[in-house]
Scaffold this motif. Structure first.
Motif, PDB file in Angstrom:
ATOM      1  N   ARG A 115       0.791  -1.029  -0.493  1.00  0.00           N
ATOM      2  CA  ARG A 115       0.102  -0.033  -0.215  1.00  0.00           C
ATOM      3  C   ARG A 115       0.613   1.096  -0.300  1.00  0.00           C
ATOM      4  O   ARG A 115       0.471   2.551  -0.441  1.00  0.00           O
ATOM      5  CB  ARG A 115      -0.703  -0.543   1.310  1.00  0.00           C
ATOM      6  CG  ARG A 115      -1.962  -1.245   0.991  1.00  0.00           C
ATOM      7  CD  ARG A 115      -2.815  -0.765   2.190  1.00  0.00           C
ATOM      8  NE  ARG A 115      -3.750   0.296   1.735  1.00  0.00           N
ATOM      9  CZ  ARG A 115      -4.696   0.521   3.194  1.00  0.00           C
ATOM     10  NH1 ARG A 115      -4.640   0.086   4.079  1.00  0.00           N
ATOM     11  NH2 ARG A 115      -5.046   1.574   2.497  1.00  0.00           N
ATOM     12  N   MET A 116       2.151   1.111   0.426  1.00  0.00           N
ATOM     13  CA  MET A 116       3.237   1.906   0.507  1.00  0.00           C
ATOM     14  C   MET A 116       3.286   2.963  -1.061  1.00  0.00           C
ATOM     15  O   MET A 116       3.930   3.992  -1.257  1.00  0.00           O
ATOM     16  CB  MET A 116       4.384   2.033   1.095  1.00  0.00           C
ATOM     17  CG  MET A 116       3.802   1.723   2.527  1.00  0.00           C
ATOM     18  SD  MET A 116       5.443   1.693   3.417  1.00  0.00           S
ATOM     19  CE  MET A 116       4.969   0.998   4.947  1.00  0.00           C
ATOM     20  N   ASN A 117       3.155   1.666  -1.882  1.00  0.00           N
ATOM     21  CA  ASN A 117       3.583   2.223  -3.634  1.00  0.00           C
ATOM     22  C   ASN A 117       2.324   2.721  -4.129  1.00  0.00           C
ATOM     23  O   ASN A 117       0.754   2.578  -3.681  1.00  0.00           O
ATOM     24  CB  ASN A 117       3.676   0.844  -4.352  1.00  0.00           C
ATOM     25  CG  ASN A 117       4.914  -0.063  -3.644  1.00  0.00           C
ATOM     26  OD1 ASN A 117       6.144   0.750  -3.287  1.00  0.00           O
ATOM     27  ND2 ASN A 117       5.193  -1.303  -3.866  1.00  0.00           N
ATOM     28  N   ASP A 118       2.773   3.426  -5.349  1.00  0.00           N
ATOM     29  CA  ASP A 118       1.642   3.691  -6.115  1.00  0.00           C
ATOM     30  C   ASP A 118       0.664   3.251  -7.280  1.00  0.00           C
ATOM     31  O   ASP A 118       0.935   3.767  -8.295  1.00  0.00           O
ATOM     32  CB  ASP A 118       1.745   5.424  -6.603  1.00  0.00           C
ATOM     33  CG  ASP A 118       0.699   5.925  -7.290  1.00  0.00           C
ATOM     34  OD1 ASP A 118      -1.295   5.937  -6.847  1.00  0.00           O
ATOM     35  OD2 ASP A 118       0.620   6.976  -7.714  1.00  0.00           O
ATOM     36  N   VAL A 119      -0.038   2.485  -7.175  1.00  0.00           N
ATOM     37  CA  VAL A 119       0.075   0.488  -7.571  1.00  0.00           C
ATOM     38  C   VAL A 119      -1.819   0.683  -7.572  1.00  0.00           C
ATOM     39  O   VAL A 119      -2.639   0.231  -6.438  1.00  0.00           O
ATOM     40  CB  VAL A 119       0.603  -0.492  -7.674  1.00  0.00           C
ATOM     41  CG1 VAL A 119       2.212   0.025  -7.793  1.00  0.00           C
ATOM     42  CG2 VAL A 119       0.117  -0.899  -6.583  1.00  0.00           C
ATOM     43  N   ARG A 120      -2.782   0.665  -8.607  1.00  0.00           N
ATOM     44  CA  ARG A 120      -3.601  -0.293  -8.105  1.00  0.00           C
ATOM     45  C   ARG A 120      -3.491  -1.239  -7.683  1.00  0.00           C
ATOM     46  O   ARG A 120      -2.610  -2.437  -7.926  1.00  0.00           O
ATOM     47  CB  ARG A 120      -4.381  -0.510 -10.331  1.00  0.00           C
ATOM     48  CG  ARG A 120      -5.658  -1.154 -10.196  1.00  0.00           C
ATOM     49  CD  ARG A 120      -5.820  -1.680 -11.500  1.00  0.00           C
ATOM     50  NE  ARG A 120      -7.288  -2.692 -11.417  1.00  0.00           N
ATOM     51  CZ  ARG A 120      -7.508  -3.059 -12.629  1.00  0.00           C
ATOM     52  NH1 ARG A 120      -7.038  -2.467 -13.808  1.00  0.00           N
ATOM     53  NH2 ARG A 120      -7.948  -3.868 -12.835  1.00  0.00           N
ATOM     54  N   SER A 121      -5.055  -1.612  -6.631  1.00  0.00           N
ATOM     55  CA  SER A 121      -4.871  -2.528  -6.155  1.00  0.00           C
ATOM     56  C   SER A 121      -6.403  -2.808  -5.231  1.00  0.00           C
ATOM     57  O   SER A 121      -7.632  -1.657  -5.569  1.00  0.00           O
ATOM     58  CB  SER A 121      -3.917  -2.472  -4.602  1.00  0.00           C
ATOM     59  OG  SER A 121      -3.945  -3.600  -3.647  1.00  0.00           O
TER      60      SER A 121
ATOM     61  N   THR B 124      -7.287  -2.662  -2.676  1.00  0.00           N
ATOM     62  CA  THR B 124      -7.262  -1.440  -1.128  1.00  0.00           C
ATOM     63  C   THR B 124      -6.380  -0.163  -1.463  1.00  0.00           C
ATOM     64  O   THR B 124      -5.442  -0.114  -2.814  1.00  0.00           O
ATOM     65  CB  THR B 124      -6.598  -1.476   0.240  1.00  0.00           C
ATOM     66  OG1 THR B 124      -5.317  -2.357  -0.239  1.00  0.00           O
ATOM     67  CG2 THR B 124      -7.434  -2.623   0.776  1.00  0.00           C
ATOM     68  N   ALA B 125      -6.510   1.090  -1.656  1.00  0.00           N
ATOM     69  CA  ALA B 125      -6.077   2.044  -2.376  1.00  0.00           C
ATOM     70  C   ALA B 125      -4.753   2.144  -1.366  1.00  0.00           C
ATOM     71  O   ALA B 125      -4.475   1.956  -0.813  1.00  0.00           O
ATOM     72  CB  ALA B 125      -7.142   3.283  -1.843  1.00  0.00           C
ATOM     73  N   PRO B 126      -3.759   3.153  -2.162  1.00  0.00           N
ATOM     74  CA  PRO B 126      -2.561   3.458  -2.074  1.00  0.00           C
ATOM     75  C   PRO B 126      -2.400   4.019  -0.510  1.00  0.00           C
ATOM     76  O   PRO B 126      -3.835   5.133  -0.443  1.00  0.00           O
ATOM     77  CB  PRO B 126      -1.862   3.651  -3.229  1.00  0.00           C
ATOM     78  CG  PRO B 126      -2.726   4.138  -3.984  1.00  0.00           C
ATOM     79  CD  PRO B 126      -4.154   2.933  -3.653  1.00  0.00           C
ATOM     80  N   TYR B 127      -1.782   4.126   0.491  1.00  0.00           N
ATOM     81  CA  TYR B 127      -1.445   5.264   1.963  1.00  0.00           C
ATOM     82  C   TYR B 127      -1.283   6.544   0.777  1.00  0.00           C
ATOM     83  O   TYR B 127      -0.798   6.880  -0.205  1.00  0.00           O
ATOM     84  CB  TYR B 127      -0.143   4.794   1.939  1.00  0.00           C
ATOM     85  CG  TYR B 127      -0.383   3.608   2.985  1.00  0.00           C
ATOM     86  CD1 TYR B 127      -1.587   3.392   4.040  1.00  0.00           C
ATOM     87  CD2 TYR B 127      -0.414   2.801   3.126  1.00  0.00           C
ATOM     88  CE1 TYR B 127      -2.056   1.879   4.701  1.00  0.00           C
ATOM     89  CE2 TYR B 127       0.203   1.254   3.954  1.00  0.00           C
ATOM     90  CZ  TYR B 127      -1.195   1.109   4.750  1.00  0.00           C
ATOM     91  OH  TYR B 127      -1.590   0.176   5.214  1.00  0.00           O
ATOM     92  N   ALA B 128      -1.805   7.352   1.248  1.00  0.00           N
ATOM     93  CA  ALA B 128      -1.658   8.846   0.499  1.00  0.00           C
ATOM     94  C   ALA B 128       0.017   9.282   1.429  1.00  0.00           C
ATOM     95  O   ALA B 128      -0.284   9.252   2.984  1.00  0.00           O
ATOM     96  CB  ALA B 128      -2.747   9.643   1.225  1.00  0.00           C
ATOM     97  N   VAL B 129       0.888   9.770   0.532  1.00  0.00           N
ATOM     98  CA  VAL B 129       2.149  10.373   1.484  1.00  0.00           C
ATOM     99  C   VAL B 129       0.926  11.687   2.227  1.00  0.00           C
ATOM    100  O   VAL B 129       0.448  12.688   1.377  1.00  0.00           O
ATOM    101  CB  VAL B 129       2.453  11.040  -0.013  1.00  0.00           C
ATOM    102  CG1 VAL B 129       4.236  11.876   0.892  1.00  0.00           C
ATOM    103  CG2 VAL B 129       3.263  10.180  -0.668  1.00  0.00           C
ATOM    104  N   GLY B 130       1.818  11.769   3.250  1.00  0.00           N
ATOM    105  CA  GLY B 130       1.016  13.141   3.994  1.00  0.00           C
ATOM    106  C   GLY B 130      -0.137  12.601   5.543  1.00  0.00           C
ATOM    107  O   GLY B 130      -0.151  13.266   5.818  1.00  0.00           O
ATOM    108  N   ALA B 131       0.027  11.200   5.217  1.00  0.00           N
ATOM    109  CA  ALA B 131      -1.560  10.746   5.470  1.00  0.00           C
ATOM    110  C   ALA B 131      -0.911   9.838   6.527  1.00  0.00           C
ATOM    111  O   ALA B 131       0.091   8.775   6.183  1.00  0.00           O
ATOM    112  CB  ALA B 131      -2.694  10.579   5.287  1.00  0.00           C
ATOM    113  N   THR B 132      -2.152   9.005   7.873  1.00  0.00           N
ATOM    114  CA  THR B 132      -1.302   8.070   9.024  1.00  0.00           C
ATOM    115  C   THR B 132      -1.595   6.756   8.290  1.00  0.00           C
ATOM    116  O   THR B 132      -2.634   6.520   6.984  1.00  0.00           O
ATOM    117  CB  THR B 132      -2.327   8.995  10.129  1.00  0.00           C
ATOM    118  OG1 THR B 132      -2.265   9.900  10.265  1.00  0.00           O
ATOM    119  CG2 THR B 132      -1.594   7.376  11.271  1.00  0.00           C
ATOM    120  N   ILE B 133      -0.745   6.097   8.773  1.00  0.00           N
ATOM    121  CA  ILE B 133      -0.514   4.828   7.879  1.00  0.00           C
ATOM    122  C   ILE B 133      -1.713   3.988   8.251  1.00  0.00           C
ATOM    123  O   ILE B 133      -1.526   3.696   9.494  1.00  0.00           O
ATOM    124  CB  ILE B 133       0.571   3.986   8.461  1.00  0.00           C
ATOM    125  CG1 ILE B 133       2.341   4.388   7.968  1.00  0.00           C
ATOM    126  CG2 ILE B 133       1.021   2.684   8.103  1.00  0.00           C
ATOM    127  CD1 ILE B 133       2.638   4.370   6.400  1.00  0.00           C
TER     128      ILE B 133
END
Lengths: 345, 345
Positions: free
Chosen positions: B59-65, B67-76
């Protein structure tokens, strides 16, 4: 019709050696087999057509598989259609047309139970029992239904779509209600054939550019069902565009059949997990019980004029190996068959 | 218990940048988040444990899945267990223990509907709701049942077997009637744990020699069900030994999560066809409806003393990234959790 007490000699093509990489003529030999008078329950058949198919390449290797490998020194078995010339079994009478799995020979004699009498349909050459009306059509049907669970509206991608199984699968997908049907083939002529004759909604020429670079533009909506005859780069490209929950029916991997070493697989298998994909390999062995259902539907479709087909016919038992090698290199459009003798109706 | 009108500050771990290859500390940042007085229907929770899991790397990558990828700047975000310290919703009262998906923080405040009250079982630390009693256990259960269709007598191979999902899957397989259960792990200690504590019939150390060279000797009867947490060399080795009709549940591919480039797949995918195998990838998203069935069975097994577990506990919210990175490198046995505060019963 011949006397059941007569003897006959037959020409058989046998495996002489296990091919390493691409098969050559040296891997095969032509042998004369003598048959004596028929024993009780036997049938003698003059073949009209014998089949050359991609799966045969796999059976030439000595590897574990659903079907045993061909024995070196034995006749290449596989689909064939012929006419009964002598019989000591009433269920398979002289004059009837039979399909069987005795393979590459001009005449074969064996137990009646190994032959299946087939009807002579109006407008259907008997060679179609090696193709759309036979195992080839059944393979397409099984892959789309029992394996991939095609549902109406699905976008279907078929690799090797101008081949025998591919043209069958494409038409069956459409008749079963697929939304869009996309195919790949290896020449501009084949691509044109797919869209103009076989009802594909779009097609790509895999020799134009990497499949991976072409496929996405043809399926902006993604692919729900992938029917794979090729493997390798095609499977990799399909994995890029599969929709969540997509189903992949793995029928063949002709791209790798003649590899000498082991070839790495797709680099995007992680998509199987994140998209929840199901890949199922199959051979017909476990699915022959669907044959009756298939025959009924296909006969109806065929009679209604819904089924197109192409055949690439090579004449003469002596050219069987050339036909096989040509088919492996993509020289066929639709089913490749060898005509052993003309049909006489 | 705190006043619903109070304000509070909370420490959150956020994604600072998308990792390239192995994540580093620079890819994360620690931020203070301030919560105001509770709004109607809100709950404030002091976390006891937060979870670090392999899927988070994806989820740390910006790839289709799924579940949506984690947003940079948001809580894990991810699994956590805590105790309610303030509430304006009667269904989630102060003092109750809740599990939730708000992730890496010491305190969180959000709508009551995003928290699930869980029972405090005798002899079960609350961290188990991040492990065998929670999503981890459910993952093993779903993979073996809904995905792989485990049937009694099946030989099961589990890769990454000493991990959280692996130890759960191994025990669940045995309890569901598997014939033999085989595991792989990355140290002699873990291998010993699998056979001595978790009831595996045999185990291999994948650092000893290529998995492909070791697995066959452990499963002379072949493998019917493969539960894959690793991918790569493990998947390739499994494809070598699968029995006809075998089912592969692809749950994770930790071996490739930190690859920068694309890594080729197994060289023996042709076995999928000739052996009629089914590979199904899955994430829990589509299978949460099995949660109640799982909870009932697991609670029964747990109460009967049938379930062993290990936890690797790292103390302190400030060590969450170290815990995550250690887990990715295999530093854990069983579930890796971060303890935010001691349990007070």
């Amino acid at each position: 019709m011949t006397d059941v007490t007569s003897t006959v000699t037959s020409t058989h093509i046998q495996l002489a050696a296990r091919p390493s990489g691409w098969p050559t003529h040296e891997d095969f030999r032509t042998t004369t087999v003598s048959y004596g008078p028929l024993e009780p329950g036997q049938v003698r058949v003059s073949n009209l057509y014998v089949s050359v198919d991609p799966y045969m390449r796999g059976r030439m290797n000595d590897v574990r598989s659903y079907t045993a490998p061909y024995a070196v020194g034995a006749t290449i078995t596989g689909g064939a259609v012929g006419r009964v010339t002598a019989s000591t079994d009433d269920s398979v009478p002289v004059g009837s047309v039979v399909s069987h799995q005795h393979g590459w020979s001009d005449i074969v004699q064996a137990d009646a139970s190994t032959f299946t009498v087939v009807p002579e349909l109006d407008g259907a050459p008997l060679s179609l029992y090696l193709g759309i009306l036979g195992m080839t059509g059944l393979t397409g049907y099984v892959g789309l239904t029992a394996i991939a669970g095609l549902t109406p509206g699905d976008t279907v991608f078929i690799s090797g779509a101008a081949g025998a199984v591919g043209t069958a699968a494409g038409q069956i997908a459409r008749l079963l209600g697929a939304g869009r049907v996309i195919g790949s083939a290896g020449s501009p002529e084949k691509v044109r054939l797919l869209t103009e004759k076989y009802g594909f909604d779009a097609a790509l020429d895999y020799k134009d550019a990497p499949v991976r670079d072409q496929l996405g533009a043809l399926v902006p909506e993604g692919v729900d069902v992938y029917f794979d005859n090729v493997g390798g780069d095609h499977l990799e490209a399909a994995l890029d565009v599969m929709n969540d929950g997509g189903r992949l029916a793995l029928c063949g991997a002709i791209s790798g059949y003649n590899d000498k070493g082991r070839t790495p697989g797709p680099d995007n298998l992680a998509n199987i997990i994140v998209r929840g994909l199901t890949l199922t390999g199959f051979t017909l062995g476990g699915h022959l019980h669907l044959g009756a259902e298939f025959a009924e539907r296909m006969t109806t479709w065929f009679a209604a004029g819904e089924i197109a087909y192409d055949e690439t016919v090579v004449d003469g038992i002596e050219n069987t190996v050339d036909a096989f090698l040509g088919m492996m290199r993509g020289a066929n459009t639709g089913k490749m068959v060898v005509r052993i003798a003309p049909e006489r109706r």
